[in-house]
Design a protein around this motif. Structure first.
Motif, short mmCIF file in Angstrom:
data_model
loop_
_atom_site.label_atom_id
_atom_site.label_comp_id
_atom_site.label_asym_id
_atom_site.label_seq_id
_atom_site.Cartn_x
_atom_site.Cartn_y
_atom_site.Cartn_z
N LEU A 146 0.81 -1.22 0.00
CA LEU A 146 0.00 0.00 0.00
C LEU A 146 0.84 1.26 0.00
O LEU A 146 0.60 2.18 -0.80
N ALA A 147 1.84 1.34 0.88
CA ALA A 147 2.62 2.57 1.03
C ALA A 147 3.95 2.27 1.68
O ALA A 147 4.03 1.48 2.62
N ARG A 148 4.99 2.90 1.19
CA ARG A 148 6.31 2.76 1.81
C ARG A 148 6.30 3.39 3.20
O ARG A 148 5.93 4.55 3.36
N ASN A 149 6.72 2.62 4.19
CA ASN A 149 6.74 3.07 5.57
C ASN A 149 8.16 3.50 5.91
O ASN A 149 8.93 2.78 6.53
N GLU A 150 8.51 4.70 5.49
CA GLU A 150 9.90 5.16 5.60
C GLU A 150 10.02 6.47 6.35
O GLU A 150 11.10 7.08 6.40
N GLY A 151 8.93 6.97 6.93
CA GLY A 151 8.98 8.21 7.68
C GLY A 151 9.19 9.44 6.83
O GLY A 151 9.50 10.52 7.35
N ALA A 152 9.06 9.28 5.52
CA ALA A 152 9.28 10.41 4.62
C ALA A 152 8.05 11.32 4.63
O ALA A 152 6.92 10.86 4.86
N PRO A 153 8.23 12.60 4.35
CA PRO A 153 7.08 13.50 4.28
C PRO A 153 6.22 13.19 3.06
O PRO A 153 6.69 12.54 2.11
N PRO A 154 4.96 13.61 3.06
CA PRO A 154 4.10 13.39 1.89
C PRO A 154 4.73 14.02 0.64
O PRO A 154 5.54 14.94 0.76
N PRO A 155 4.35 13.54 -0.54
CA PRO A 155 3.29 12.58 -0.81
C PRO A 155 3.72 11.12 -0.62
O PRO A 155 4.89 10.78 -0.76
N VAL A 156 2.75 10.29 -0.30
CA VAL A 156 2.97 8.87 -0.06
C VAL A 156 3.15 8.15 -1.39
O VAL A 156 2.53 8.49 -2.41
N ARG A 157 3.98 7.11 -1.39
CA ARG A 157 4.16 6.26 -2.57
C ARG A 157 4.03 4.79 -2.17
O ARG A 157 4.55 4.35 -1.14
N GLY A 158 3.34 4.02 -3.00
CA GLY A 158 3.27 2.59 -2.81
C GLY A 158 4.55 1.92 -3.26
O GLY A 158 5.46 2.57 -3.78
N ALA A 159 4.64 0.61 -3.08
CA ALA A 159 5.83 -0.15 -3.45
C ALA A 159 5.45 -1.32 -4.34
O ALA A 159 4.39 -1.93 -4.19
N PHE A 160 6.37 -1.63 -5.27
CA PHE A 160 6.20 -2.73 -6.22
C PHE A 160 7.49 -3.54 -6.18
O PHE A 160 8.60 -2.96 -6.22
N ALA A 161 7.39 -4.86 -6.04
CA ALA A 161 8.59 -5.68 -5.87
C ALA A 161 8.33 -7.07 -6.44
O ALA A 161 7.21 -7.41 -6.83
N TYR A 162 9.39 -7.90 -6.45
CA TYR A 162 9.23 -9.27 -6.94
C TYR A 162 10.13 -10.22 -6.18
O TYR A 162 11.11 -9.83 -5.54
N THR A 163 9.77 -11.50 -6.25
CA THR A 163 10.58 -12.56 -5.67
C THR A 163 10.55 -13.75 -6.63
O THR A 163 9.74 -13.80 -7.56
N ARG A 164 11.44 -14.70 -6.39
CA ARG A 164 11.51 -15.92 -7.20
C ARG A 164 11.00 -17.10 -6.40
O ARG A 164 10.99 -17.07 -5.16
N VAL A 165 10.61 -18.14 -7.09
CA VAL A 165 10.18 -19.38 -6.45
C VAL A 165 11.20 -20.45 -6.77
O VAL A 165 11.41 -20.78 -7.95
#
Length: 471
Positions: free
Chosen positions: A392-411
């Motif tokens: 939903l949103a990067r939890n990094e203590g940064a000031p607004p505006p908020v940004r979500g995160a997109f990532a990947y993993t392997r199986v």
């Protein structure tokens, strides 16, 4: 892991909160179209570059955000198209029903106290009056004249709290052909009634529904436990898994004539987790009820248990508070020690857990997992065969505006806990916040779609955009 960069191509904007993104082919049509379900009750599809209304059930949805400062986890939560939708026109909805608002199961928010056993063994009493709302799972029919109508109700579920109702909660299994319903633990945090581990509770489970069976009664009673259902409805249900906190649906990826299942489980305070499994042994609800009546433990070999509430992903569930001696530090206490031990061997370890606080420079602090999808396309070759996810949103203590995160993993075949890599997004959201609220794919999993909203409040209208993720 390889660093990946992608672009976003806007498909539609100025819509309400997009909770579900699916593709399907309309009856009498040959074109696969993207369908967008919004939390407030609209369903659109994109055809020939134009957004069209498929269905609007806003009058059927309870009023959202009025009692929670605008934030809400109820509404239209699930949309699934029958595998033969192009021929039979059947589709399925999960939503919170208008006019069913109740006072809730507890008068205030909940936090367990390991020093007070009373807080560790709460019971949900007076369920017929002490509940928050009612959710329904329904079968609908799309006619050739573009008219839609409800055919029958499959389940009516009384929910204890506003939150943890699941999202993207309806999906069809390509293995069994059954409708899969994913339910959250009922909410309030820490699963106060331990509904997720109770075999008789509908909350906190992954449930298969055999929609080919025509039950004798199209209006089942409103329930919270399986044994409250009439027998014909019981016979349509099997349970795949328990130990769910709050879930972002289930997705399937075919490998060598087998299907890998992926499930995202939203965390409490520490981690967000993705689970994967191939083999499993579902338990018919009738068998669970029979075992309960005999006070016997049902055979659960091959039955999936994600471990909640004793485990939060790969970690024991903990209560976090400030250290009295040093407020700059946190004290972490195991919330449910006995349950953590009891489920330590029974639980399925996660494929990946990523943290709410992560100081590593190439990671991010998490807020809430909002989507998990396998990617089988070739247009983004570095992601081919991977599992992508959104937060939903990067939890990094940064000031607004908020940004979500997109990532990947392997199986990997060794089934060990995996690492992940952040996917860089080349898109300018400007001065507005961008919460990543949903993730979708097309039928053959070669395209990815992202739902973004400018607020966490469903009562803040028309701040949504749906993108296609492109190279």
């Amino acid at each position: 892991m390889v660093k990946v960069k992608v672009h976003l191509q806007p498909l539609v904007g100025n819509i309400n909160l997009p909770t579900v993104l699916k593709t399907a082919i309309l009856p009498g049509d040959k074109t696969e179209r993207l369908f967008i379900a919004t939390q407030v009750g609209e369903i659109f599809y994109i055809g020939d570059g134009v957004i069209e209304t498929f269905l609007d059930i806003r009058p059927r949805i309870l009023e959202l955000g009025s009692s929670s400062g605008g934030y809400d986890e109820r509404g239209l939560l699930g949309l699934a198209f029958h595998p033969d939708f192009n021929k039979n026109g059947l589709f399925y909805l999960h939503y919170s029903v208008a006019g069913t608002q109740g006072p809730g199961a507890l008068p205030s928010s909940f936090k367990p106290d390991p020093c007070d056993p009373a807080t560790l063994n709460l019971k949900w009493t007076n369920r017929e009056t002490q509940y928050n709302h009612i959710d329904t799972v329904e079968e609908w029919f799309f006619q050739s004249n573009a008219q839609t109508q409800k055919r029958r109700t499959l389940l009516s579920i009384r929910r204890p709290y506003l939150n943890h109702n699941g999202v993207n909660s309806l999906n069809f299994s390509p293995e069994t052909g059954k409708l899969v319903l994913t339910t959250g633990d009922g909410g309030a945090g820490y699963d106060p009634f331990n509904l997720s581990q109770d075999d008789m509770e509908i909350a906190g489970k992954i449930i298969e529904i055999d929609v080919t069976v025509n039950t004798s009664n199209d209006n089942p009673p409103v329930i919270t436990r399986f044994q409250e259902l009439p027998v014909p409805f019981q016979e349509t249900l099997t349970v795949i898994a328990k130990g769910v906190r709050n879930i972002t649906g289930i997705s399937f990826q075919k490998f060598n004539n087998q299907f890998v299942k992926y499930v995202g489980n939203v965390g409490q305070d520490l981690v967000e987790s993705i689970f994967s499994f191939v083999d499993y042994k579902p338990i018919p609800v009738t068998k669970l009820i029979q075992s309960s009546m005999m006070n016997a433990e049902p055979e659960q070999e091959g039955f999936i248990n994600f471990g909640w509430r004793g485990w939060e992903g790969a970690l024991p569930t903990s209560i976090i508070s400030n250290c009295s001696a040093n407020p700059a530090l946190n004290e972490k206490v195991m919330a449910y020690y006995d349950e953590t031990i009891a489920t330590s061997v029974k639980r399925l370890p996660p494929l990946i857990s990523y943290f709410h606080q992560d100081p590593r420079p190439d990671k991010f602090g998490a807020t809430a997992l909002t989507g998990v999808q396998p990617y089988r396309g070739n247009e983004i070759p570095d992601l081919t065969g991977s599992v992508v996810f959104t937060d939903l949103a990067r939890n990094e203590g940064a000031p607004p505006p908020v940004r979500g995160a997109f990532a990947y993993t392997r199986v990997n075949a060794d089934c060990k806990l995996q690492d992940f890599s952040v996917i860089e997004i080349d898109y300018d959201f400007g001065s507005k916040s961008a919460y990543f609220v949903s993730l979708g794919t097309n039928l053959n999993q070669t395209r990815l779609y992202l739902g973004v909203y400018g607020s966490v409040k469903v009562a803040d209208h028309y701040q949504g955009t749906v993108f296609e993720i492109i190279p």
